[in-house]
Design a protein around this motif. Structure first.
Motif, mmCIF file in Angstrom:
data_model
loop_
_atom_site.group_PDB
_atom_site.id
_atom_site.type_symbol
_atom_site.label_atom_id
_atom_site.label_comp_id
_atom_site.label_asym_id
_atom_site.label_seq_id
_atom_site.Cartn_x
_atom_site.Cartn_y
_atom_site.Cartn_z
ATOM 1 N N THR A 192 27.035 -23.247 -19.039
ATOM 2 C CA THR A 192 27.067 -21.923 -18.413
ATOM 3 C C THR A 192 28.273 -21.161 -18.951
ATOM 4 O O THR A 192 29.399 -21.660 -18.902
ATOM 5 C CB THR A 192 27.146 -22.023 -16.884
ATOM 6 O OG1 THR A 192 26.043 -22.805 -16.426
ATOM 7 C CG2 THR A 192 27.098 -20.649 -16.231
ATOM 8 N N ASP A 206 16.407 -20.808 -25.000
ATOM 9 C CA ASP A 206 15.716 -20.559 -23.731
ATOM 10 C C ASP A 206 16.710 -20.273 -22.605
ATOM 11 O O ASP A 206 16.619 -20.846 -21.504
ATOM 12 C CB ASP A 206 14.833 -21.765 -23.365
ATOM 13 C CG ASP A 206 13.765 -21.387 -22.351
ATOM 14 O OD1 ASP A 206 13.581 -20.186 -22.113
ATOM 15 O OD2 ASP A 206 13.139 -22.305 -21.784
ATOM 16 N N ALA A 218 18.889 -18.549 -19.562
ATOM 17 C CA ALA A 218 18.621 -17.787 -18.344
ATOM 18 C C ALA A 218 19.884 -17.003 -17.997
ATOM 19 O O ALA A 218 20.997 -17.449 -18.272
ATOM 20 C CB ALA A 218 18.246 -18.713 -17.203
ATOM 21 N N SER A 246 22.210 -14.854 -15.099
ATOM 22 C CA SER A 246 22.489 -14.550 -13.707
ATOM 23 C C SER A 246 22.904 -13.091 -13.665
ATOM 24 O O SER A 246 23.875 -12.691 -14.296
ATOM 25 C CB SER A 246 23.608 -15.466 -13.199
ATOM 26 O OG SER A 246 24.067 -14.982 -11.966
ATOM 27 N N GLU A 301 18.284 -14.738 -10.844
ATOM 28 C CA GLU A 301 18.214 -15.400 -12.146
ATOM 29 C C GLU A 301 17.032 -14.800 -12.898
ATOM 30 O O GLU A 301 15.988 -14.537 -12.302
ATOM 31 C CB GLU A 301 17.967 -16.903 -11.962
ATOM 32 C CG GLU A 301 19.145 -17.677 -11.408
ATOM 33 C CD GLU A 301 20.152 -18.080 -12.487
ATOM 34 O OE1 GLU A 301 19.700 -18.506 -13.575
ATOM 35 O OE2 GLU A 301 21.363 -17.958 -12.239
ATOM 36 N N ILE A 302 17.197 -14.591 -14.175
ATOM 37 C CA ILE A 302 16.088 -14.045 -14.963
ATOM 38 C C ILE A 302 16.103 -14.705 -16.339
ATOM 39 O O ILE A 302 17.177 -14.933 -16.909
ATOM 40 C CB ILE A 302 16.182 -12.493 -15.040
ATOM 41 C CG1 ILE A 302 15.044 -11.899 -15.860
ATOM 42 C CG2 ILE A 302 17.524 -12.052 -15.593
ATOM 43 C CD1 ILE A 302 14.964 -10.378 -15.801
ATOM 44 N N ALA A 303 14.914 -15.015 -16.846
ATOM 45 C CA ALA A 303 14.826 -15.597 -18.183
ATOM 46 C C ALA A 303 15.241 -14.536 -19.199
ATOM 47 O O ALA A 303 14.916 -13.353 -19.041
ATOM 48 C CB ALA A 303 13.406 -16.067 -18.457
ATOM 49 N N GLU A 310 12.445 -12.317 -20.569
ATOM 50 C CA GLU A 310 12.001 -11.303 -19.615
ATOM 51 C C GLU A 310 13.023 -10.156 -19.543
ATOM 52 O O GLU A 310 12.656 -8.979 -19.507
ATOM 53 C CB GLU A 310 11.863 -11.980 -18.243
ATOM 54 C CG GLU A 310 11.075 -11.202 -17.213
ATOM 55 C CD GLU A 310 11.176 -11.872 -15.845
ATOM 56 O OE1 GLU A 310 11.208 -11.142 -14.852
ATOM 57 O OE2 GLU A 310 11.259 -13.124 -15.763
ATOM 58 N N PHE A 329 22.115 -22.356 -20.422
ATOM 59 C CA PHE A 329 21.059 -22.969 -21.239
ATOM 60 C C PHE A 329 21.332 -24.456 -21.368
ATOM 61 O O PHE A 329 22.462 -24.913 -21.176
ATOM 62 C CB PHE A 329 20.998 -22.317 -22.636
ATOM 63 C CG PHE A 329 22.334 -22.222 -23.310
ATOM 64 C CD1 PHE A 329 22.844 -23.277 -24.061
ATOM 65 C CD2 PHE A 329 23.121 -21.077 -23.172
ATOM 66 C CE1 PHE A 329 24.093 -23.193 -24.663
ATOM 67 C CE2 PHE A 329 24.380 -20.988 -23.771
ATOM 68 C CZ PHE A 329 24.856 -22.047 -24.512
#
Lengths: 272, 159
Positions: free
Chosen positions: A66, A124, A126, A128, A137-139, A142, A160
């Motif tokens: 993170t 991949d 994500a 915050s 949280e969002i990918a 997206e 990740f």
């Protein structure tokens, strides 16, 4: 015209201010926002910034990494646990830009910039994100798809999974000027293998669309197959599918589509 | 619009100025402090002519919001001179013809100083990397790289 600068001690308060005001822009390292200021950009009248130390925090000890959105490329380069990201950080700017630019800001960099985001997309990642309405949280994929339509939220951190083995993550940036230059095309791949076959392949491109994008046809061509010349040839055949590069001073859209497969082949074939 | 009070260390000296909202560090240095050594080149982060050291690290002053240096140390080319005596980097630049029009020189010198402060004996590739954010349209870079290497080995000889 002078701008209003609002500085907050907490990232949450900065996010609130960002949501509350239509003409507010968040300033992190300054390499994008101050450039806009210097060019006389009138699309914003307020600069919001936060001095929150949490934005510069790194958690690199576990299998899930993170990184605070305010982490600079220089910080990435100083962190031994993030060696797999060093070629990515080193491919961006010169030393001054790497001391200033942040990985959170990179998410907003327009093509042909935003190389770090290409790597994060292949991993991949994500995000915050905090807005006046709360955190979520969002990918990354997206987030990028709606990036230019949804202002008013602050990215706090990016996380990740660490690549299982060093060979699983690969990165290549093609630039005309060395060692520093903007991207003709940037490629990142996460191709973990299990029993000799690729599983959960993720291929990402930069400078091949308005934002970093996944090369899903390439991913499908790799999935469940050994990373051999036959598979790589099939992947290369699909290399330009779904891309929408533009003509700029570095390369034409035609050229980018022509060469992306060449560089994909080199990326997948491993070290030269 | 209100101005913001800003205090920082400029080449070891405490300085207090009032900056406009959104003013960059380069304009604060040139217009308010009167230090003309950092140059305005592109305003975009592409040329490095405005390079200064903030807490010892190279930064582009034209892309630095002035008020972010509150309480920090800002070092410009002006700090290198010591009366008529030149800094070893400046001497090396002169001896190796590393300046032609001279516009990139302040940024080049500060980028080189940041390198040598951290790494007194750099390899050629490290010098190339250190000045990779600085554009020179005259020299073709080779004299600049040679000058930095000469300043580095000169420093080692003295030590």
């Amino acid at each position: 015209m002078p701008l209003t600068v609002k500085t907050f001690a907490s990232a949450g308060d900065a996010a609130h201010a960002l949501s509350a005001e239509r003409g507010a822009r968040y300033l992190a390292g300054g390499t994008l926002v101050m450039r806009a200021v210097n060019e006389g950009d009138l699309s914003f009248s307020t600069i919001v910034r936060a001095t929150d130390k949490a934005l510069a925090r790194l958690d690199v000890s576990g299998s899930r990494v993170t990184l605070g959105a305010g982490v600079t490329y220089a910080t990435i380069l100083a962190e031994r646990e993030l060696a797999f990201l060093h070629p990515v950080a080193r491919s961006i700017g010169g030393p001054a830009v790497r001391n200033m630019g942040t990985i959170g800001g990179n998410l907003f960099a327009p093509a042909p910039f935003g190389d770090f985001t290409v790597a994060l997309l292949a991993l991949d990642a994500a995000l915050s994100v905090q807005s006046g309405f709360g955190g979520r949280e969002i990918a990354l994929e997206e987030f990028l798809a709606s990036r230019d339509r949804s202002p008013g939220a602050l990215v706090l951190s990016i996380s990740f999974q660490r690549p299982v083995h060093s060979d699983a993550f690969r990165y290549r940036k093609i630039a005309r000027i060395k060692p520093k230059g903007a991207s003709v095309v940037t490629l990142a791949a996460h191709v973990p293998t299990s029993g000799g076959r690729v599983t959960s392949a993720r291929i990402a491109y930069g400078a091949m669309a308005a934002t970093a994008i996944r090369a899903k046809s390439v991913e499908r061509a790799l999935e469940g197959r050994p990373l051999d010349p036959l598979t790589i040839a099939a992947a290369v055949a699909a290399a330009a599918e779904g891309t929408s590069p533009v003509d700029d001073s570095l390369a034409s859209a035609w050229y980018r589509r022509e060469v992306v497969g060449v560089h994909l082949r080199r990326l997948l074939s491993g070290p030269d | 619009m209100a101005k913001t009070a800003l205090q920082f260390h400029h080449n070891g000296r405490e300085i207090a100025v009032f900056v406009d909202g959104g003013a960059n560090l380069l304009s604060a240095l040139r217009d308010l402090v009167g230090d003309m050594t950092p140059k305005f080149g592109c305003g975009q982060g592409g040329c490095g002519a405005c390079t200064v050291l903030i807490d010892g690290d190279p930064h582009l002053s034209c892309l630095t919001l002035a008020e972010t240096v509150e309480g920090r140390s800002v070092e410009t080319l002006d700090s290198l001179k010591d009366g008529p005596k030149l800094h070893p980097l400046q001497t090396a630049f002169m001896e190796h013809f590393a300046a032609q029009c001279g516009y990139c020189t302040p940024g080049m010198l500060m980028a080189a100083k940041a390198l040598l402060d951290r790494n007194p004996t750099p390899a050629r590739a490290e010098v190339v990397e250190a000045i990779s954010g600085n554009i020179c349209r005259c020299t073709g870079y080779e004299p600049i790289i040679n000058a930095v290497l000469a300043a580095a080995s000169g420093g080692r000889a003295r030590a």
